[in-house]
Design a protein around this motif. Structure first.
Motif, mmCIF file in Angstrom:
data_model
loop_
_atom_site.group_PDB
_atom_site.id
_atom_site.type_symbol
_atom_site.label_atom_id
_atom_site.label_comp_id
_atom_site.label_asym_id
_atom_site.label_seq_id
_atom_site.Cartn_x
_atom_site.Cartn_y
_atom_site.Cartn_z
ATOM 1 N N GLY A 149 35.856 54.176 28.729
ATOM 2 C CA GLY A 149 36.529 55.165 27.897
ATOM 3 C C GLY A 149 37.868 54.661 27.430
ATOM 4 N N ASN A 150 38.188 54.957 26.163
ATOM 5 C CA ASN A 150 39.460 54.524 25.585
ATOM 6 C C ASN A 150 39.679 53.030 25.725
ATOM 7 N N GLY A 151 38.588 52.281 25.588
ATOM 8 C CA GLY A 151 38.710 50.827 25.637
ATOM 9 C C GLY A 151 38.929 50.272 27.027
ATOM 10 N N GLN A 152 38.732 51.107 28.071
ATOM 11 C CA GLN A 152 38.961 50.667 29.436
ATOM 12 C C GLN A 152 37.672 50.800 30.255
ATOM 13 N N LEU A 153 37.364 49.753 31.020
ATOM 14 C CA LEU A 153 36.257 49.806 31.972
ATOM 15 C C LEU A 153 36.820 50.254 33.308
ATOM 16 N N ILE A 154 36.243 51.317 33.869
ATOM 17 C CA ILE A 154 36.789 51.919 35.083
ATOM 18 C C ILE A 154 35.721 51.938 36.162
ATOM 19 N N LEU A 155 36.053 51.412 37.335
ATOM 20 C CA LEU A 155 35.189 51.448 38.514
ATOM 21 C C LEU A 155 35.772 52.462 39.486
ATOM 22 N N THR A 156 34.967 53.464 39.870
ATOM 23 C CA THR A 156 35.449 54.501 40.780
ATOM 24 C C THR A 156 34.585 54.544 42.033
ATOM 25 N N GLN A 157 35.132 55.209 43.059
ATOM 26 C CA GLN A 157 34.401 55.374 44.315
ATOM 27 C C GLN A 157 34.668 56.762 44.865
ATOM 28 N N ASN A 158 33.589 57.418 45.260
ATOM 29 C CA ASN A 158 33.702 58.729 45.898
ATOM 30 C C ASN A 158 33.553 58.567 47.402
ATOM 31 N N THR A 159 34.540 59.055 48.153
ATOM 32 C CA THR A 159 34.468 59.098 49.608
ATOM 33 C C THR A 159 34.833 60.510 50.045
ATOM 34 N N PRO A 160 34.448 60.901 51.247
ATOM 35 C CA PRO A 160 34.785 62.257 51.707
ATOM 36 C C PRO A 160 36.278 62.546 51.667
ATOM 37 N N LEU A 161 37.092 61.529 51.892
ATOM 38 C CA LEU A 161 38.533 61.749 51.935
ATOM 39 C C LEU A 161 39.198 61.562 50.590
ATOM 40 N N ALA A 162 38.580 60.757 49.709
ATOM 41 C CA ALA A 162 39.222 60.474 48.432
ATOM 42 C C ALA A 162 38.183 60.399 47.324
ATOM 43 N N PRO A 163 37.685 61.541 46.858
ATOM 44 C CA PRO A 163 36.698 61.512 45.777
ATOM 45 C C PRO A 163 37.330 61.043 44.472
ATOM 46 N N GLY A 164 36.571 60.249 43.730
ATOM 47 C CA GLY A 164 37.032 59.787 42.423
ATOM 48 C C GLY A 164 38.137 58.756 42.482
ATOM 49 N N THR A 165 38.240 58.010 43.569
ATOM 50 C CA THR A 165 39.269 56.969 43.666
ATOM 51 C C THR A 165 38.986 55.860 42.656
ATOM 52 N N ILE A 166 39.997 55.477 41.905
ATOM 53 C CA ILE A 166 39.858 54.391 40.935
ATOM 54 C C ILE A 166 40.081 53.068 41.655
ATOM 55 N N LEU A 167 39.022 52.224 41.648
ATOM 56 C CA LEU A 167 39.114 50.915 42.282
ATOM 57 C C LEU A 167 39.538 49.830 41.310
ATOM 58 N N LEU A 168 39.222 50.017 40.012
ATOM 59 C CA LEU A 168 39.500 48.969 39.029
ATOM 60 C C LEU A 168 39.594 49.579 37.647
ATOM 61 N N THR A 169 40.600 49.180 36.908
ATOM 62 C CA THR A 169 40.730 49.505 35.491
ATOM 63 C C THR A 169 40.945 48.196 34.752
ATOM 64 N N ARG A 170 40.091 47.945 33.760
ATOM 65 C CA ARG A 170 40.153 46.651 33.071
ATOM 66 C C ARG A 170 39.849 46.853 31.593
ATOM 67 N N PRO A 171 40.665 46.267 30.711
ATOM 68 C CA PRO A 171 40.400 46.414 29.274
ATOM 69 C C PRO A 171 39.038 45.829 28.909
ATOM 70 N N ALA A 172 38.313 46.539 28.066
ATOM 71 C CA ALA A 172 37.014 46.045 27.603
ATOM 72 C C ALA A 172 37.245 44.886 26.640
ATOM 73 N N PRO A 173 36.595 43.754 26.847
ATOM 74 C CA PRO A 173 36.776 42.602 25.952
ATOM 75 C C PRO A 173 36.169 42.863 24.574
ATOM 76 N N PRO A 174 36.473 42.004 23.609
ATOM 77 C CA PRO A 174 35.807 42.110 22.297
ATOM 78 C C PRO A 174 34.293 42.008 22.443
ATOM 79 N N ALA A 175 33.575 42.703 21.585
ATOM 80 C CA ALA A 175 32.126 42.820 21.728
ATOM 81 C C ALA A 175 31.417 41.479 21.695
ATOM 82 N N GLN A 176 31.914 40.499 20.941
ATOM 83 C CA GLN A 176 31.223 39.227 20.797
ATOM 84 C C GLN A 176 31.673 38.173 21.805
ATOM 85 N N ASP A 177 32.623 38.516 22.658
ATOM 86 C CA ASP A 177 33.161 37.537 23.603
ATOM 87 C C ASP A 177 32.339 37.555 24.895
#
Length: 611
Positions: A149-177
């Motif tokens: 979303g918004n040009g960002q690749l986001i990896l999340t993890q749900n745990t009982p203590l921390a639902p929706g924790t963001i593990l990684l945010t990384r800009p999406a590369p150009p489509a042809q790269d």
């Protein structure tokens, strides 16, 4: 499948005695030379088929060679890492993805994506392929999530203590790269591995299969990834991995065993052994009163090693030494149905067309062989024919497309056997044949069922559309997609659908299948009524036959299904061959069946050549 192999058969049964060897070795050699020469002639005359033999890495198995991958992504550029390294003690539980395995995964994904993206039947972008593949993390560990979303690749993890924790945010590369997208995939996989114990429990070996399974779930049922071991097993099946002399034995209690079957691609066949001969000794050891399994094991041994047999031939002993070689699987098995020869083709492997050519040569009257063994010349001069031939393709799921085309060339004088069309220009072929009919127009029936698929459907469609054979049975499976195979740096393989098969009259095999001229499953229309009408020159299936040949890719699925419903696909029946023989027994019925195929449809135009 268009390339796949099914239910291999490695020997002939005793019914092959119908095609016993000639009384002299020279006659055998002339027949074999004839069969081989016809195949060689076809290869020389058919440019499309010759081109299809070209090799590349990664390479397509069943069609033209594909352009090589960029050097950075090629198999040669990958590090030499043992596949077994993933199973080293502690590797599965380490919070850090092992470096050697990470390098291998990187190279496999890079090679696979560079192979898949330009060749897939539909156009997919690198971002689509990578995001689909990364969804495998969710399949392996439901607590993980992948979002773009918004040009960002986001990896999340749900745990009982921390639902929706963001593990990684990384800009999406150009489509042809591609390089950047592969690096993004690797960073995401490594991050997930570090934070997800459940993922580590699944193991490194689960990452690639899951990654490609998610990608190919968006393709079709036939595109897939094979692990190194699976790929090894399938390659052995396709190529034949039976190291032997090509002999099977039959037990005779209290006596020495006899030869019950011979692989016609084997040293045993080439050196004159025959069914029914008694095997007296193996490597100097007597076989009398020895258990059959023990004697059969004596025939086995290391590849390239020799085995010496002493056989009883026409009351005289003969000793011969034969090498143990890797034999291609035997795929053609003869039988009889009344006065007609039946050739049951189990699948299309590397030698199928040559096997068929051999048996067709054996079918010819002795006078047709000529003094010099030139069957083609003798036939041209005398136009000798046989009563008829039945080709049994029931349960044949396909195999090598080229072999199906070459088999068609043995019975067609010339013309288009099939065309293939895909998004990649290299996938476009006109499979033309210029061989000459070995049987000089002798009647041919092709028996099919719902298990007849892919390359087998290509053969049935080619012979039917050219009015060279009458198809008997039910609607076939309807698998008209062709796959190519890319070999990966880890010795795994990816199968990618890249083209569609079209019959000579231009209709697509995919989804429709081959509609027979004599349907044995038509609701309310028994075979007896159809044969009676055919005997009077009428085909009760004329309308659906024309409808089936008029189908095109854009035809609605509902219309295709309504045509198939008039002759539903079903399994084999013991009466199928009998009905085929009944059709061949009436010249008028046979000709009426052939005439049921319309001759006023436009054949497909030749695809434009690749730039």
């Amino acid at each position: 499948m268009s390339f796949a192999v099914f239910q291999p058969c490695t020997c002939l049964d005793t019914r092959r005695a119908t095609f016993s060897h000639s009384s002299t070795l020279s006659a055998r050699e002339r027949l074999q030379a004839c069969a081989t020469a016809r195949i060689a002639m076809f290869l020389a005359l058919s440019l499309a088929v010759a081109i299809s033999q070209a090799q590349a890495t990664p390479r397509p198995l069943k069609s033209q060679s594909a352009p090589p991958s960029p050097p950075l992504l090629s198999a040669e550029a990958s590090p030499s890492v043992p596949v077994q390294a993933a199973n080293r003690e502690g590797a599965e539980t380490s919070p850090v993805l092992p470096a050697a395995q990470a390098a291998m995964i990187h190279n496999v994904i890079a090679s696979a994506l560079s192979f898949i993206q330009p060749r897939a039947l539909k156009a997919y972008t690198y971002p689509q392929l990578c995001l689909w593949g990364l969804q495998s993390l969710t399949a392996l560990d439901p607590g993980l999530g992948i979002h773009l979303g918004n040009g960002q690749l986001i990896l999340t993890q749900n745990t009982p203590l921390a639902p929706g924790t963001i593990l990684l945010t990384r800009p999406a590369p150009p489509a042809q790269d591609l390089k950047a997208w592969v690096n993004t995939v690797m960073v995401t996989l490594q991050t997930a591995w570090q934070h997800a114990p459940l993922l580590r429990q699944k193991g490194v070996s689960a990452l690639l299969p899951a990654f490609f399974q998610e990608i190919f779930s968006h393709f079709d049922p036939y595109s897939r990834y094979l692990s190194p071991q699976q790929a090894h097993d399938e390659r052995a099946y396709r190529q034949g991995d039976d190291y032997s002399i090509g002999v099977k034995l039959a037990e005779r209690p209290g006596r020495s065993p006899t030869i019950s079957a011979i692989n016609i691609n084997s040293p045993a066949w080439e050196n004159g052994l025959d069914i029914g001969q008694t095997v007296l000794m193996v490597n100097g050891r007597s076989t009398r009163n020895v258990p059959l399994d023990t004697v059969q094991n004596w025939l086995a041994g290391a590849p390239g090693s020799n085995v010496t047999l002493t056989v009883l031939q026409e009351g005289r002993r003969k000793t011969i030494t034969l090498p143990r070689l890797r034999l291609p699987p035997e795929t053609v098995f003869p039988d009889r149905q009344g006065p007609y020869t039946v050739l049951h083709i189990t699948h299309f492997s590397s030698q199928t067309a040559e096997e068929v050519s051999f048996y067709l040569s054996n079918l010819l009257p002795a006078a047709a062989q000529g003094d010099d063994g030139d069957v083609d010349r003798a036939l041209a001069e005398k136009k000798l024919r046989i009563p008829g031939l039945i080709i049994d393709l029931r349960g044949n799921h396909g195999g090598t497309l080229q072999q199906a085309v070459m088999t068609a060339a043995l019975l067609l004088d010339n013309g288009i056997a099939a065309t293939t069309e895909g998004r990649d220009p290299v996938a476009n072929h006109v499979w033309s044949v210029q061989g000459g009919d070995m049987l000089s127009g002798s009647p041919v029936a092709v028996v099919v069922d719902g298990g007849t698929a892919s390359a087998a459907e290509v053969l049935a469609a080619a012979l039917a559309d050219h009015r060279r054979a009458a198809v008997v049975g039910t609607s076939t499976f309807g698998k008209g997609l062709v796959q190519i195979i890319g070999q990966m740096p880890n010795h795994g393989e990816v199968f990618v659908t890249w083209s569609r098969n079209f019959a000579p009259l231009g209709w697509p095999i995919q989804g429709l299948g081959v509609f027979p001229q004599l349907c044995l499953s038509a609701p309310g229309l028994p075979a007896e009524a159809q044969l009676a009408a055919l005997a009077h020159g009428r085909n009760l299936l004329e309308v659906p036959l024309r409808q089936s040949r008029a189908v095109r890719v854009e035809t609605p699925v509902s219309e295709v299904l309504s045509i198939r419903a008039l002759c539903p696909a079903s399994g084999p029946d013991r009466d199928d061959l009998h009905q085929a023989a009944r059709l061949l027994s009436s010249s008028q019925a046979y000709q009426a069946a052939l005439a049921g195929i319309p001759d006023d449809l436009t054949s497909p135009a030749m695809p434009a050549p690749a730039p």
